[in-house]
Motif scaffolding. Structure first.
Motif, PDB file in Angstrom:
ATOM      1  N   LYS A 163       0.842  -1.186   0.000  1.00 14.29           N
ATOM      2  CA  LYS A 163       0.000   0.000   0.000  1.00 14.29           C
ATOM      3  C   LYS A 163       0.882   1.242   0.000  1.00 14.29           C
ATOM      4  O   LYS A 163       1.946   1.262   0.610  1.00 14.29           O
ATOM      5  CB  LYS A 163      -0.907  -0.012   1.228  1.00 14.29           C
ATOM      6  CG  LYS A 163      -1.924  -1.143   1.233  1.00 14.29           C
ATOM      7  CD  LYS A 163      -2.810  -1.079   2.454  1.00 14.29           C
ATOM      8  CE  LYS A 163      -3.830  -2.201   2.442  1.00 14.29           C
ATOM      9  NZ  LYS A 163      -4.705  -2.149   3.648  1.00 14.29           N
ATOM     10  N   PRO A 164       0.453   2.320  -0.674  1.00 16.04           N
ATOM     11  CA  PRO A 164       1.284   3.531  -0.748  1.00 16.04           C
ATOM     12  C   PRO A 164       1.378   4.232   0.596  1.00 16.04           C
ATOM     13  O   PRO A 164       0.434   4.230   1.389  1.00 16.04           O
ATOM     14  CB  PRO A 164       0.547   4.394  -1.775  1.00 16.04           C
ATOM     15  CG  PRO A 164      -0.875   3.926  -1.711  1.00 16.04           C
ATOM     16  CD  PRO A 164      -0.797   2.453  -1.432  1.00 16.04           C
ATOM     17  N   LEU A 165       2.539   4.822   0.864  1.00 18.99           N
ATOM     18  CA  LEU A 165       2.720   5.621   2.068  1.00 18.99           C
ATOM     19  C   LEU A 165       2.134   7.005   1.849  1.00 18.99           C
ATOM     20  O   LEU A 165       2.104   7.514   0.729  1.00 18.99           O
ATOM     21  CB  LEU A 165       4.212   5.732   2.408  1.00 18.99           C
ATOM     22  CG  LEU A 165       4.954   4.413   2.633  1.00 18.99           C
ATOM     23  CD1 LEU A 165       6.403   4.683   3.008  1.00 18.99           C
ATOM     24  CD2 LEU A 165       4.290   3.591   3.723  1.00 18.99           C
ATOM     25  N   THR A 166       1.661   7.628   2.913  1.00 15.72           N
ATOM     26  CA  THR A 166       1.056   8.945   2.802  1.00 15.72           C
ATOM     27  C   THR A 166       1.753   9.934   3.730  1.00 15.72           C
ATOM     28  O   THR A 166       2.283   9.555   4.778  1.00 15.72           O
ATOM     29  CB  THR A 166      -0.439   8.913   3.154  1.00 15.72           C
ATOM     30  OG1 THR A 166      -0.601   8.408   4.493  1.00 15.72           O
ATOM     31  CG2 THR A 166      -1.196   8.026   2.193  1.00 15.72           C
ATOM     32  N   VAL A 167       1.748  11.200   3.327  1.00 17.72           N
ATOM     33  CA  VAL A 167       2.321  12.280   4.139  1.00 17.72           C
ATOM     34  C   VAL A 167       1.397  13.493   4.066  1.00 17.72           C
ATOM     35  O   VAL A 167       0.670  13.677   3.094  1.00 17.72           O
ATOM     36  CB  VAL A 167       3.731  12.686   3.654  1.00 17.72           C
ATOM     37  CG1 VAL A 167       4.757  11.634   3.986  1.00 17.72           C
ATOM     38  CG2 VAL A 167       3.727  12.969   2.154  1.00 17.72           C
ATOM     39  N   ASN A 168       1.455  14.316   5.101  1.00 16.93           N
ATOM     40  CA  ASN A 168       0.691  15.558   5.151  1.00 16.93           C
ATOM     41  C   ASN A 168       1.664  16.729   5.213  1.00 16.93           C
ATOM     42  O   ASN A 168       2.530  16.771   6.093  1.00 16.93           O
ATOM     43  CB  ASN A 168      -0.227  15.574   6.377  1.00 16.93           C
ATOM     44  CG  ASN A 168      -1.272  14.473   6.328  1.00 16.93           C
ATOM     45  OD1 ASN A 168      -1.831  14.184   5.274  1.00 16.93           O
ATOM     46  ND2 ASN A 168      -1.534  13.852   7.460  1.00 16.93           N
ATOM     47  N   VAL A 169       1.527  17.671   4.300  1.00 18.29           N
ATOM     48  CA  VAL A 169       2.469  18.782   4.189  1.00 18.29           C
ATOM     49  C   VAL A 169       1.720  20.107   4.180  1.00 18.29           C
ATOM     50  O   VAL A 169       0.591  20.194   3.688  1.00 18.29           O
ATOM     51  CB  VAL A 169       3.341  18.640   2.912  1.00 18.29           C
ATOM     52  CG1 VAL A 169       2.487  18.599   1.667  1.00 18.29           C
ATOM     53  CG2 VAL A 169       4.374  19.749   2.830  1.00 18.29           C
ATOM     54  N   THR A 170       2.365  21.138   4.749  1.00 21.09           N
ATOM     55  CA  THR A 170       1.788  22.484   4.808  1.00 21.09           C
ATOM     56  C   THR A 170       2.820  23.498   4.351  1.00 21.09           C
ATOM     57  O   THR A 170       4.008  23.387   4.701  1.00 21.09           O
ATOM     58  CB  THR A 170       1.349  22.829   6.240  1.00 21.09           C
ATOM     59  OG1 THR A 170       0.450  21.829   6.718  1.00 21.09           O
ATOM     60  CG2 THR A 170       0.661  24.189   6.287  1.00 21.09           C
ATOM     61  N   GLN A 171       2.399  24.480   3.560  1.00 25.02           N
ATOM     62  CA  GLN A 171       3.281  25.585   3.152  1.00 25.02           C
ATOM     63  C   GLN A 171       3.177  26.680   4.216  1.00 25.02           C
ATOM     64  O   GLN A 171       2.203  27.410   4.269  1.00 25.02           O
ATOM     65  CB  GLN A 171       2.872  26.117   1.779  1.00 25.02           C
ATOM     66  CG  GLN A 171       3.752  27.269   1.291  1.00 25.02           C
ATOM     67  CD  GLN A 171       3.268  27.884  -0.003  1.00 25.02           C
ATOM     68  OE1 GLN A 171       2.903  27.178  -0.930  1.00 25.02           O
ATOM     69  NE2 GLN A 171       3.255  29.209  -0.064  1.00 25.02           N
ATOM     70  N   ASN A 172       4.211  26.803   5.032  1.00 27.47           N
ATOM     71  CA  ASN A 172       4.184  27.728   6.167  1.00 27.47           C
ATOM     72  C   ASN A 172       4.438  29.178   5.793  1.00 27.47           C
ATOM     73  O   ASN A 172       3.977  30.088   6.487  1.00 27.47           O
ATOM     74  CB  ASN A 172       5.220  27.316   7.213  1.00 27.47           C
ATOM     75  CG  ASN A 172       4.816  26.055   7.954  1.00 27.47           C
ATOM     76  OD1 ASN A 172       3.640  25.738   8.040  1.00 27.47           O
ATOM     77  ND2 ASN A 172       5.789  25.332   8.467  1.00 27.47           N
ATOM     78  N   SER A 173       5.211  29.412   4.738  1.00 24.49           N
ATOM     79  CA  SER A 173       5.666  30.765   4.402  1.00 24.49           C
ATOM     80  C   SER A 173       5.310  31.131   2.971  1.00 24.49           C
ATOM     81  O   SER A 173       4.917  30.278   2.175  1.00 24.49           O
ATOM     82  CB  SER A 173       7.189  30.862   4.600  1.00 24.49           C
ATOM     83  OG  SER A 173       7.583  30.400   5.875  1.00 24.49           O
ATOM     84  N   ASP A 174       5.481  32.423   2.665  1.00 29.26           N
ATOM     85  CA  ASP A 174       5.295  32.882   1.292  1.00 29.26           C
ATOM     86  C   ASP A 174       6.389  32.299   0.403  1.00 29.26           C
ATOM     87  O   ASP A 174       7.543  32.157   0.837  1.00 29.26           O
ATOM     88  CB  ASP A 174       5.352  34.408   1.221  1.00 29.26           C
ATOM     89  CG  ASP A 174       4.210  35.068   1.976  1.00 29.26           C
ATOM     90  OD1 ASP A 174       3.291  34.336   2.406  1.00 29.26           O
ATOM     91  OD2 ASP A 174       4.240  36.302   2.136  1.00 29.26           O
ATOM     92  N   ILE A 175       6.024  31.966  -0.838  1.00 29.67           N
ATOM     93  CA  ILE A 175       6.959  31.382  -1.795  1.00 29.67           C
ATOM     94  C   ILE A 175       7.065  32.317  -2.999  1.00 29.67           C
ATOM     95  O   ILE A 175       6.054  32.793  -3.514  1.00 29.67           O
ATOM     96  CB  ILE A 175       6.488  29.980  -2.256  1.00 29.67           C
ATOM     97  CG1 ILE A 175       6.374  29.044  -1.061  1.00 29.67           C
ATOM     98  CG2 ILE A 175       7.447  29.406  -3.299  1.00 29.67           C
ATOM     99  CD1 ILE A 175       7.667  28.825  -0.317  1.00 29.67           C
ATOM    100  N   ALA A 176       8.290  32.576  -3.445  1.00 34.05           N
ATOM    101  CA  ALA A 176       8.519  33.470  -4.584  1.00 34.05           C
ATOM    102  C   ALA A 176       8.707  32.665  -5.858  1.00 34.05           C
ATOM    103  O   ALA A 176       9.448  31.674  -5.880  1.00 34.05           O
ATOM    104  CB  ALA A 176       9.750  34.338  -4.337  1.00 34.05           C
ATOM    105  N   THR A 177       8.049  33.087  -6.920  1.00 36.25           N
ATOM    106  CA  THR A 177       8.240  32.449  -8.212  1.00 36.25           C
ATOM    107  C   THR A 177       9.453  33.070  -8.905  1.00 36.25           C
ATOM    108  O   THR A 177       9.940  34.131  -8.507  1.00 36.25           O
ATOM    109  CB  THR A 177       7.007  32.616  -9.115  1.00 36.25           C
ATOM    110  OG1 THR A 177       6.909  33.995  -9.522  1.00 36.25           O
ATOM    111  CG2 THR A 177       5.738  32.212  -8.380  1.00 36.25           C
ATOM    112  N   ALA A 178       9.923  32.407  -9.934  1.00 31.53           N
ATOM    113  CA  ALA A 178      11.066  32.924 -10.688  1.00 31.53           C
ATOM    114  C   ALA A 178      10.715  34.222 -11.404  1.00 31.53           C
ATOM    115  O   ALA A 178      11.609  35.009 -11.744  1.00 31.53           O
ATOM    116  CB  ALA A 178      11.540  31.873 -11.695  1.00 31.53           C
ATOM    117  N   GLU A 179       9.421  34.477 -11.619  1.00 37.42           N
ATOM    118  CA  GLU A 179       8.975  35.695 -12.296  1.00 37.42           C
ATOM    119  C   GLU A 179       8.735  36.851 -11.333  1.00 37.42           C
ATOM    120  O   GLU A 179       8.342  37.939 -11.747  1.00 37.42           O
ATOM    121  CB  GLU A 179       7.686  35.404 -13.070  1.00 37.42           C
ATOM    122  CG  GLU A 179       7.846  34.345 -14.156  1.00 37.42           C
ATOM    123  CD  GLU A 179       6.519  33.996 -14.809  1.00 37.42           C
ATOM    124  OE1 GLU A 179       5.474  34.478 -14.305  1.00 37.42           O
ATOM    125  OE2 GLU A 179       6.520  33.256 -15.807  1.00 37.42           O
TER     126      GLU A 179
END
Length: 235
Positions: free
Chosen positions: A161-177
């Motif tokens: 069976k596949p393993l699962t994870v829970n993830v959260t983006q805590n901070s602002d992320i900058a794009t290359a643009e």
């Protein structure tokens, strides 16, 4: 004279308006830019566990501005965060649509007992016995991996069976643009898995006609360049 004053006032207003429009503004992009979440798993000394999480964004991310504190993975320790052009781990990050969140996979007494991945369950019918034995010794059964238990009956599928994870983006992320993806409190669970090494094996079941069609689960590794027409000699 009045015309000169009016023209001067209009010129000053034009300069003010131009100055305001020329001022840089923060570009805030869509607040749901993540297209998919993938868990990368590996088989290590204490079983199969998640070694990284891949977040696919809709635009290339500026890898130089990423930090380990930008993401949190439930029950895991984040060791490295960078962008990449593919959903794969790398020694060095590059601007790309994929953000790789690497996780601590060191072997510890806890992971030796409990594993470091999500609960895979046990469909072999032997899980109840293992759980009972673990409870009597006040320890939990392994969660991170291991193949079929000795003496367990084979099922119709040998795949884990596949393993699962829970993830959260805590901070602002900058794009290359130069855009900004704001921090998101949503907990995201992976919908895909990339199983390193494991995917190089074929999960098969052998049915023995001499023993009431008893089934035996096994894993077979076939090299990518294997040629069945050639004879291979072990060196």
């Amino acid at each position: 004279m009045k015309r000169v004053i009016i023209l001067a006032v209009l010129l000053m207003l034009g300069m003010v308006i131009n100055g305001c429009t020329a001022a840089p503004k923060e570009q805030v992009a869509d607040n749901k830019p993540i297209k998919s979440v993938t868990a990368i798993t590996e088989v290590l000394g204490d079983g199969q566990k998640v070694s990284a999480v891949v977040l696919e964004y809709d635009k290339a991310i500026d890898t130089a501005k990423l930090k380990t504190s930008d993401f949190a993975v439930e029950g895991k320790t984040v060791t490295k965060v960078y962008a990449n052009t593919a959903a794969a781990k790398a020694s060095q990050g590059v601007n790309g649509q994929y953000v790789i969140v690497e996780l601590l996979t060191a072997i510890t007494p806890d992971t030796m007992l409990n594993g470091n991945g999500a609960d895979r369950g046990n469909s072999s019918g032997n899980g109840a016995g293992n759980s009972a034995q673990g409870s009597s010794q006040n320890i939990s059964p392994p969660q991170g991996g291991g193949g079929p238990q000795l003496g367990s009956a084979a099922t119709d599928s040998a795949e884990s069976k596949p393993l699962t994870v829970n993830v959260t983006q805590n901070s602002d992320i900058a794009t290359a643009e130069g855009q900004t993806y704001k921090a998101d409190t949503r907990v995201m669970t992976n919908s895909k898995n990339i199983n390193l090494v494991v995917e190089d094996f074929k999960q098969l079941i052998y049915t023995d006609p001499n023993y009431n069609n008893a089934k035996l689960m096994y894993n077979l590794y076939v090299p990518k360049n294997y040629d069945p027409s050639k004879k291979y000699v072990h060196a």
